[in-house]
Design an enzyme around this catalytic site. Structure first.
Site, mmCIF file in Angstrom:
data_model
loop_
_atom_site.group_PDB
_atom_site.id
_atom_site.type_symbol
_atom_site.label_atom_id
_atom_site.label_comp_id
_atom_site.label_asym_id
_atom_site.label_seq_id
_atom_site.Cartn_x
_atom_site.Cartn_y
_atom_site.Cartn_z
ATOM 1 N N GLU A 5 -3.706 3.755 6.386
ATOM 2 C CA GLU A 5 -3.557 3.571 4.934
ATOM 3 C C GLU A 5 -4.006 4.848 4.218
ATOM 4 O O GLU A 5 -3.376 5.294 3.270
ATOM 5 C CB GLU A 5 -4.411 2.384 4.470
ATOM 6 N N SER A 7 -10.481 0.760 3.256
ATOM 7 C CA SER A 7 -9.797 0.419 4.506
ATOM 8 C C SER A 7 -8.994 1.613 5.017
ATOM 9 O O SER A 7 -8.207 2.204 4.271
ATOM 10 C CB SER A 7 -8.850 -0.757 4.283
ATOM 11 N N ARG A 25 0.809 -1.235 0.000
ATOM 12 C CA ARG A 25 0.000 0.000 0.000
ATOM 13 C C ARG A 25 0.836 1.277 0.000
ATOM 14 O O ARG A 25 0.445 2.301 0.541
ATOM 15 C CB ARG A 25 -0.954 0.030 1.195
#
Ligand code: FAD
Length: 318
Positions: free
Chosen positions: A307, A237, A188
């Site tokens: 994230e 997320s 990520r």
């Protein structure tokens, strides 16, 4: 409002900047533009200037202006992985459109090549690539971003976009003309320099049966609908998965599903999602993120890492 807050929300643009920006961007520049409509969370205060950039040469001119004026700038994609502060963003926010939104796919003997602009929609890219039999494209299906944002985030599921990248072309204030960049892809995130805009990407996939690829993609999209609150404004997320575990599992087991701050709520469908129930502020979401992180630390001794990218000025919105 305190003096510090008043200072933090003051536009950095002078009259001469506004005139210069209008010369470069024409009617594609807006001043004091609220950013909430440009994010999937539907949250965020105004940008001093918001420029929609349609060609590589317009982008080069705008980046040169930023360098010359030492003007802060930030690039937004589909805004599906960012929390923009209620105090907005100082300087210039750029959004790519026009030629940057194009995606061309060609099938060769054993491979499928995708050439996409920085703001090409991932839904368009994945649908076109699947029809050409791009093996592995299912892993990127249902990600509601642009190619540029997905590259910076190394977006994906079991496989990530970085695995398929053959070339990345970028533009930056110090090198405004498009040039190739070498990038490494991590979980990520990527090593893409902070001050570059991804203007074009070439992806390469092994080629297999288009029917098989499309049906695998369909199965994944159906599963996504069942497991994620995709009808509500959120940013997917919020936290990265810690090594060998799932952030959603830890958050759920800490009892946080359904927690609320203002109009932001931890999803009861997927605990790593925070939904805007209507009119939530960045402060609501940031407070909830801090609460969730604290609960997971206290219960599991695990420090969750964000994230989503936090951007701009975070103030008390009330
Ligand atoms: C319902 C939902 C489901 C999601 N599912 C997934 C998933 O399965 N897997 C996953 O990885 N992510 C997922 N996401 C998160 C998000 O969609 C991805 O991270 C996406 O790739 C972000 O792209 P974007 O264009 O929206 O980027 P933005 O959110 O606009 O920006 C993200 C970052 O990229 C930078 N950026 C944007 N465009 C460029 C550019 N052209 N050049 C350089 N930098 C740029 C921005 O400055 C920012 O730092 C999901 C989000 C939602 C809302």
């Amino acid at each position: 409002m305190s003096a510090t807050t008043a200072q933090a929300v003051l536009s950095l643009l002078g009259d001469a900047d506004r005139v210069a920006l209008q010369e470069i961007c024409g009617d594609r520049i807006r001043f004091n533009e609220p950013l909430a409509p440009y994010t999937s969370w539907k949250i965020g205060g105004p940008a001093d200037a918001f420029a929609t950039v349609e060609t590589q040469s317009q982008l080069a001119d705008l980046l040169r202006f930023c360098l010359r004026r030492r003007m802060p700038w930030w690039i937004i994609g589909a805004g599906s992985n960012v929390l923009v502060g209620d105090g907005g963003v100082r300087g210039i926010v750029m959004r790519l459109a026009g030629e940057f939104a194009a995606a061309h796919v060609r099938a060769e003997d054993h491979r499928v090549i995708v050439v996409a602009g920085g703001s090409a929609d991932m839904a368009l890219v994945t649908a076109k690539a699947a029809s050409a039999g791009a093996n592995g494209i299912g892993s990127l299906a249902g990600i509601p971003g642009t190619v540029g944002g997905s590259l910076r985030m190394n977006a994906g599921t079991d496989r990530e976009i970085g695995e398929f990248v053959r070339e990345v072309w970028v533009q930056s204030p110090s090198r405004p003309e498009p040039h190739p960049a070498s990038v490494r892809y991590l979980y990520r995130q990527s090593t893409l320099a902070r001050d570059v805009v991804v203007s074009r990407v070439v992806l390469e996939f092994a080629r297999s049966s288009a029917g098989d690829v499309r049906s695998e993609m369909q199965t994944r999209l159906v599963r996504r609908k069942k497991t994620q609150p995709i009808a509500l404004p959120n940013a997917g997320s919020c936290f990265r998965n810690p090594p060998e575990d799932k952030a959603a599992r830890l958050i759920e087991a800490a009892g946080a599903k359904g927690w609320r701050e203002g109009n932001a709520e931890v999803s009861s469908l997927h605990a790593n999602f925070i939904n805007n129930l209507g009119g939530a502020t960045a402060k609501d979401v940031a407070t909830l993120l801090a609460r969730v992180r604290r609960a997971v630390r206290d219960r599991w001794n695990v420090e969750l890492k964000l994230e989503v990218h936090l951007v701009g000025v975070f103030i008390d919105a009330t």
